[in-house]
Scaffold this motif. Structure first.
Motif, PDB file in Angstrom:
ATOM      1  N   GLN A 125      62.023  44.164  -5.389  1.00 35.43           N
ATOM      2  CA  GLN A 125      61.511  44.315  -6.751  1.00 35.43           C
ATOM      3  C   GLN A 125      61.793  45.695  -7.329  1.00 35.43           C
ATOM      4  O   GLN A 125      61.860  45.853  -8.543  1.00 35.43           O
ATOM      5  N   GLY A 126      61.982  46.695  -6.462  1.00 37.33           N
ATOM      6  CA  GLY A 126      62.087  48.071  -6.931  1.00 37.33           C
ATOM      7  C   GLY A 126      63.493  48.569  -7.214  1.00 37.33           C
ATOM      8  O   GLY A 126      63.671  49.507  -7.992  1.00 37.33           O
ATOM      9  N   GLU A 142      65.295  34.730  -5.445  1.00 39.36           N
ATOM     10  CA  GLU A 142      64.254  34.804  -6.470  1.00 39.36           C
ATOM     11  C   GLU A 142      64.249  36.153  -7.183  1.00 39.36           C
ATOM     12  O   GLU A 142      64.177  36.213  -8.410  1.00 39.36           O
ATOM     13  N   HIS A 143      64.315  37.250  -6.435  1.00 40.44           N
ATOM     14  CA  HIS A 143      64.170  38.588  -7.011  1.00 40.44           C
ATOM     15  C   HIS A 143      65.497  39.248  -7.380  1.00 40.44           C
ATOM     16  O   HIS A 143      65.516  40.137  -8.232  1.00 40.44           O
ATOM     17  N   GLN A 144      66.581  38.847  -6.726  1.00 40.83           N
ATOM     18  CA  GLN A 144      67.891  39.466  -6.984  1.00 40.83           C
ATOM     19  C   GLN A 144      68.961  38.368  -6.996  1.00 40.83           C
ATOM     20  O   GLN A 144      69.804  38.300  -6.094  1.00 40.83           O
ATOM     21  N   PRO A 145      68.932  37.512  -8.008  1.00 40.90           N
ATOM     22  CA  PRO A 145      69.829  36.352  -8.013  1.00 40.90           C
ATOM     23  C   PRO A 145      71.324  36.697  -8.013  1.00 40.90           C
ATOM     24  O   PRO A 145      72.135  35.868  -7.592  1.00 40.90           O
ATOM     25  N   ASP A 146      71.686  37.894  -8.431  1.00 41.54           N
ATOM     26  CA  ASP A 146      73.102  38.278  -8.448  1.00 41.54           C
ATOM     27  C   ASP A 146      73.572  38.926  -7.150  1.00 41.54           C
ATOM     28  O   ASP A 146      74.766  39.150  -6.970  1.00 41.54           O
ATOM     29  N   ALA A 147      72.651  39.240  -6.269  1.00 42.89           N
ATOM     30  CA  ALA A 147      73.026  39.882  -5.005  1.00 42.89           C
ATOM     31  C   ALA A 147      73.710  38.885  -4.085  1.00 42.89           C
ATOM     32  O   ALA A 147      73.336  37.713  -4.025  1.00 42.89           O
ATOM     33  N   PRO A 149      60.947  45.727   8.571  1.00 40.80           N
ATOM     34  CA  PRO A 149      59.899  45.943   7.562  1.00 40.80           C
ATOM     35  C   PRO A 149      58.811  44.872   7.654  1.00 40.80           C
ATOM     36  O   PRO A 149      58.996  43.836   8.292  1.00 40.80           O
ATOM     37  N   THR A 150      57.712  45.103   6.985  1.00 39.91           N
ATOM     38  CA  THR A 150      56.736  44.031   6.769  1.00 39.91           C
ATOM     39  C   THR A 150      57.289  43.153   5.650  1.00 39.91           C
ATOM     40  O   THR A 150      58.196  43.567   4.907  1.00 39.91           O
ATOM     41  N   LEU A 151      56.751  41.981   5.482  1.00 37.54           N
ATOM     42  CA  LEU A 151      57.183  41.111   4.389  1.00 37.54           C
ATOM     43  C   LEU A 151      56.896  41.777   3.046  1.00 37.54           C
ATOM     44  O   LEU A 151      57.731  41.744   2.136  1.00 37.54           O
ATOM     45  N   ASP A 152      55.734  42.411   2.923  1.00 43.30           N
ATOM     46  CA  ASP A 152      55.394  43.102   1.670  1.00 43.30           C
ATOM     47  C   ASP A 152      56.386  44.229   1.370  1.00 43.30           C
ATOM     48  O   ASP A 152      56.788  44.413   0.221  1.00 43.30           O
ATOM     49  N   ARG A 153      56.779  44.979   2.379  1.00 44.17           N
ATOM     50  CA  ARG A 153      57.743  46.069   2.174  1.00 44.17           C
ATOM     51  C   ARG A 153      59.111  45.526   1.750  1.00 44.17           C
ATOM     52  O   ARG A 153      59.776  46.100   0.891  1.00 44.17           O
TER      53      ARG A 153
END
Length: 171
Positions: free
Chosen positions: A75-76, A103-108, A65-69
């Motif tokens: 986030q999604g 940062e975005h999924q601390p429980d993963a 993926p791209t970094l944005d993807r």
């Protein structure tokens, strides 16, 4: 979610260098001495696809993926596991991806495998939960509580099962 490292590739930037990581495996490593007759191709994330097709848990796959993807996916949707496959020259990208996952999924749980797994003290250096050295299908089956000894289908069966269970190959 399974993912390979983000692009762009073979760039001189904060995530690496085109000198240490030319993207084309065949042209830059395997057939480089064959000049204009060298194979030119981009390799898909077949190892990740094979693992995905051989576990019963639902999963997404990001194939380069791209970094944005990658960030958009984090986030999604909520993931229990984010697994990254990489080679040692992509260490900085994996380090960035692990930071973004925290940062975005601390429980993963963060699982890293591929050739990068041979790097010394990798788990501590990138803040991963697990570094998988060796064969990934049985490792994931064991980790997910599945029968790790069930057969692994040959490639033709793998392609058929992937199309049936995961809607084909990622674009």
């Amino acid at each position: 979610m399974f993912t390979s490292v983000f692009g762009p590739y073979a760039q001189d930037d904060e995530h690496g260098s085109r000198a240490i990581n030319p993207m084309e495996l065949y042209h830059n490593q395997v057939t480089r001495m064959q000049g204009p007759f060298s194979l030119r191709m981009f390799h898909r994330s077949w190892g990740l696809m094979l693992i995905q097709a051989n576990i019963s848990s639902p999963s997404a796959l990001l194939d380069f993926p791209t970094l944005d993807r990658f960030i958009e996916e984090l986030q999604g949707k909520q993931y229990d596991i984010v697994a990254i496959s990489a080679i040692p020259p992509n260490f900085k990208k994996v380090e960035t991806m692990c930071r973004l996952i925290r940062e975005h999924q601390p429980d993963a749980k963060i699982i890293v495998g591929g050739h990068i797994a041979g790097m010394p003290r990798l788990k501590e250096r990138i803040n991963a939960d697990h570094v998988v050295r060796g064969e990934g299908i049985r490792w994931f089956r064991n980790y997910l509580g599945e029968d790790e000894n069930q057969p692994i289908p040959p490639p033709a069966d793998f392609i058929r099962r992937r199309r049936a269970h995961h809607g084909g190959f990622p674009q």
